[in-house]
Write a protein that holds these residues in place. Sequence first.
Motif, PDB file in Angstrom:
ATOM      1  N   TYR A  33     -32.341 160.468  52.573  1.00  0.00           N
ATOM      2  CA  TYR A  33     -32.271 159.066  52.970  1.00  0.00           C
ATOM      3  C   TYR A  33     -33.379 158.280  52.275  1.00  0.00           C
ATOM      4  O   TYR A  33     -34.366 158.820  51.807  1.00  0.00           O
ATOM      5  CB  TYR A  33     -32.375 158.891  54.487  1.00  0.00           C
ATOM      6  N   ILE A  34     -33.159 156.959  52.240  1.00  0.00           N
ATOM      7  CA  ILE A  34     -34.122 156.022  51.675  1.00  0.00           C
ATOM      8  C   ILE A  34     -34.360 154.945  52.727  1.00  0.00           C
ATOM      9  O   ILE A  34     -33.414 154.420  53.313  1.00  0.00           O
ATOM     10  CB  ILE A  34     -33.584 155.352  50.386  1.00  0.00           C
ATOM     11  N   ASP A  35     -35.623 154.630  52.968  1.00  0.00           N
ATOM     12  CA  ASP A  35     -35.977 153.565  53.902  1.00  0.00           C
ATOM     13  C   ASP A  35     -36.314 152.291  53.134  1.00  0.00           C
ATOM     14  O   ASP A  35     -36.969 152.342  52.091  1.00  0.00           O
ATOM     15  CB  ASP A  35     -37.178 153.973  54.755  1.00  0.00           C
ATOM     16  N   PHE A  36     -35.866 151.175  53.668  1.00  0.00           N
ATOM     17  CA  PHE A  36     -36.122 149.867  53.086  1.00  0.00           C
ATOM     18  C   PHE A  36     -36.734 148.986  54.158  1.00  0.00           C
ATOM     19  O   PHE A  36     -36.302 149.021  55.309  1.00  0.00           O
ATOM     20  CB  PHE A  36     -34.819 149.197  52.617  1.00  0.00           C
ATOM     21  N   THR A  37     -37.695 148.180  53.790  1.00  0.00           N
ATOM     22  CA  THR A  37     -38.266 147.181  54.691  1.00  0.00           C
ATOM     23  C   THR A  37     -37.699 145.824  54.305  1.00  0.00           C
ATOM     24  O   THR A  37     -37.780 145.416  53.146  1.00  0.00           O
ATOM     25  CB  THR A  37     -39.806 147.156  54.581  1.00  0.00           C
ATOM     26  N   ILE A  38     -37.116 145.157  55.273  1.00  0.00           N
ATOM     27  CA  ILE A  38     -36.530 143.843  55.031  1.00  0.00           C
ATOM     28  C   ILE A  38     -37.666 142.823  54.961  1.00  0.00           C
ATOM     29  O   ILE A  38     -38.553 142.808  55.815  1.00  0.00           O
ATOM     30  CB  ILE A  38     -35.528 143.482  56.141  1.00  0.00           C
ATOM     31  N   SER A  39     -37.627 141.981  53.944  1.00  0.00           N
ATOM     32  CA  SER A  39     -38.691 140.988  53.772  1.00  0.00           C
ATOM     33  C   SER A  39     -38.716 140.026  54.967  1.00  0.00           C
ATOM     34  O   SER A  39     -37.688 139.765  55.589  1.00  0.00           O
ATOM     35  CB  SER A  39     -38.513 140.224  52.459  1.00  0.00           C
ATOM     36  N   ASP A  40     -39.900 139.532  55.294  1.00  0.00           N
ATOM     37  CA  ASP A  40     -40.082 138.662  56.462  1.00  0.00           C
ATOM     38  C   ASP A  40     -39.146 137.459  56.439  1.00  0.00           C
ATOM     39  O   ASP A  40     -38.605 137.069  57.468  1.00  0.00           O
ATOM     40  CB  ASP A  40     -41.535 138.182  56.554  1.00  0.00           C
ATOM     41  N   LYS A  41     -38.942 136.880  55.274  1.00  0.00           N
ATOM     42  CA  LYS A  41     -38.096 135.699  55.157  1.00  0.00           C
ATOM     43  C   LYS A  41     -36.612 136.014  55.371  1.00  0.00           C
ATOM     44  O   LYS A  41     -35.817 135.104  55.598  1.00  0.00           O
ATOM     45  CB  LYS A  41     -38.274 135.055  53.784  1.00  0.00           C
ATOM     46  N   LYS A  42     -36.241 137.285  55.288  1.00  0.00           N
ATOM     47  CA  LYS A  42     -34.827 137.663  55.349  1.00  0.00           C
ATOM     48  C   LYS A  42     -34.444 138.413  56.627  1.00  0.00           C
ATOM     49  O   LYS A  42     -33.319 138.870  56.767  1.00  0.00           O
ATOM     50  CB  LYS A  42     -34.473 138.554  54.146  1.00  0.00           C
ATOM     51  N   LYS A  43     -35.362 138.544  57.574  1.00  0.00           N
ATOM     52  CA  LYS A  43     -35.109 139.341  58.780  1.00  0.00           C
ATOM     53  C   LYS A  43     -33.972 138.796  59.638  1.00  0.00           C
ATOM     54  O   LYS A  43     -33.341 139.539  60.365  1.00  0.00           O
ATOM     55  CB  LYS A  43     -36.389 139.495  59.596  1.00  0.00           C
ATOM     56  N   ASP A  44     -33.685 137.506  59.535  1.00  0.00           N
ATOM     57  CA  ASP A  44     -32.587 136.929  60.309  1.00  0.00           C
ATOM     58  C   ASP A  44     -31.305 136.771  59.485  1.00  0.00           C
ATOM     59  O   ASP A  44     -30.316 136.227  59.959  1.00  0.00           O
ATOM     60  CB  ASP A  44     -33.006 135.583  60.898  1.00  0.00           C
ATOM     61  N   MET A  45     -31.307 137.270  58.255  1.00  0.00           N
ATOM     62  CA  MET A  45     -30.177 137.068  57.341  1.00  0.00           C
ATOM     63  C   MET A  45     -28.888 137.702  57.861  1.00  0.00           C
ATOM     64  O   MET A  45     -27.808 137.112  57.739  1.00  0.00           O
ATOM     65  CB  MET A  45     -30.506 137.617  55.956  1.00  0.00           C
ATOM     66  N   PHE A  46     -28.968 138.909  58.442  1.00  0.00           N
ATOM     67  CA  PHE A  46     -27.755 139.554  58.953  1.00  0.00           C
ATOM     68  C   PHE A  46     -27.087 138.676  60.006  1.00  0.00           C
ATOM     69  O   PHE A  46     -25.881 138.460  59.969  1.00  0.00           O
ATOM     70  CB  PHE A  46     -28.089 140.920  59.564  1.00  0.00           C
ATOM     71  N   SER A  47     -27.873 138.168  60.950  1.00  0.00           N
ATOM     72  CA  SER A  47     -27.325 137.340  62.026  1.00  0.00           C
ATOM     73  C   SER A  47     -26.783 136.023  61.509  1.00  0.00           C
ATOM     74  O   SER A  47     -25.732 135.558  61.960  1.00  0.00           O
ATOM     75  CB  SER A  47     -28.393 137.093  63.092  1.00  0.00           C
ATOM     76  N   LYS A  48     -27.492 135.397  60.571  1.00  0.00           N
ATOM     77  CA  LYS A  48     -27.012 134.132  59.997  1.00  0.00           C
ATOM     78  C   LYS A  48     -25.675 134.325  59.278  1.00  0.00           C
ATOM     79  O   LYS A  48     -24.737 133.550  59.470  1.00  0.00           O
ATOM     80  CB  LYS A  48     -28.033 133.575  59.015  1.00  0.00           C
ATOM     81  N   LEU A  49     -25.599 135.368  58.460  1.00  0.00           N
ATOM     82  CA  LEU A  49     -24.356 135.641  57.732  1.00  0.00           C
ATOM     83  C   LEU A  49     -23.225 135.992  58.687  1.00  0.00           C
ATOM     84  O   LEU A  49     -22.092 135.539  58.525  1.00  0.00           O
ATOM     85  CB  LEU A  49     -24.556 136.810  56.766  1.00  0.00           C
TER      86      LEU A  49
END
Length: 183
Positions: A157-173
């Motif tokens: 597996y690979i872990d990714f950290t979502i950038s602070d500015k994009k943390k709400d992107m999933f919900s917005k989309l």
Amino acid sequence: MKRILILLAAACCVCVASAQKIKENKYDKFTKAHIINTSYEKVVSDKSVLGSAGGRLMKNVWVAFKGIDGTPFLCVKWCANEILSVAQGAELVLIDGEGETHTFKNIKTTVSGKGEGTVGAYGSALYGLNLFYTGDFSVFEGGRVFTDIRLYTSDGYIDFTISDKKKDMFSKLYTLFDAEMKK
């Protein structure tokens, strides 16, 4: 004055280009399937100075939502710069702002290919993955933020950290996508 106008025009283009939107909402004339696609939005950016020239695993990730006849999919493009595979049923795990995990399953075995993990021309010569996941999409409702992604491959597996500015992107989309699905 001319410089100010050019800068304002460039700023407007950047704002418009980065806005989430419905890219496609149509009925396929052959299958009669109703297809809805959102724009791909980048949630993880590789900050390496060397970029692809470093010859190592890259971490650039874009997400979108796709609906086919009411069935939703979480679409993930990962520009990895390596040949990788993800098995059918392999998990993608999201961690939300409360530390809760949410698991999605890959719908088909996928092997990386050139240009598969990118949006646009940048990275089109690099190996990447174009993945589709199913799961409980209600986790994207209510403005929930997501902080991390774990993507399982055939090698681990690979872990990714979502950038602070994009943390709400999933919900917005998803809010945009869900409203279109309910029409």
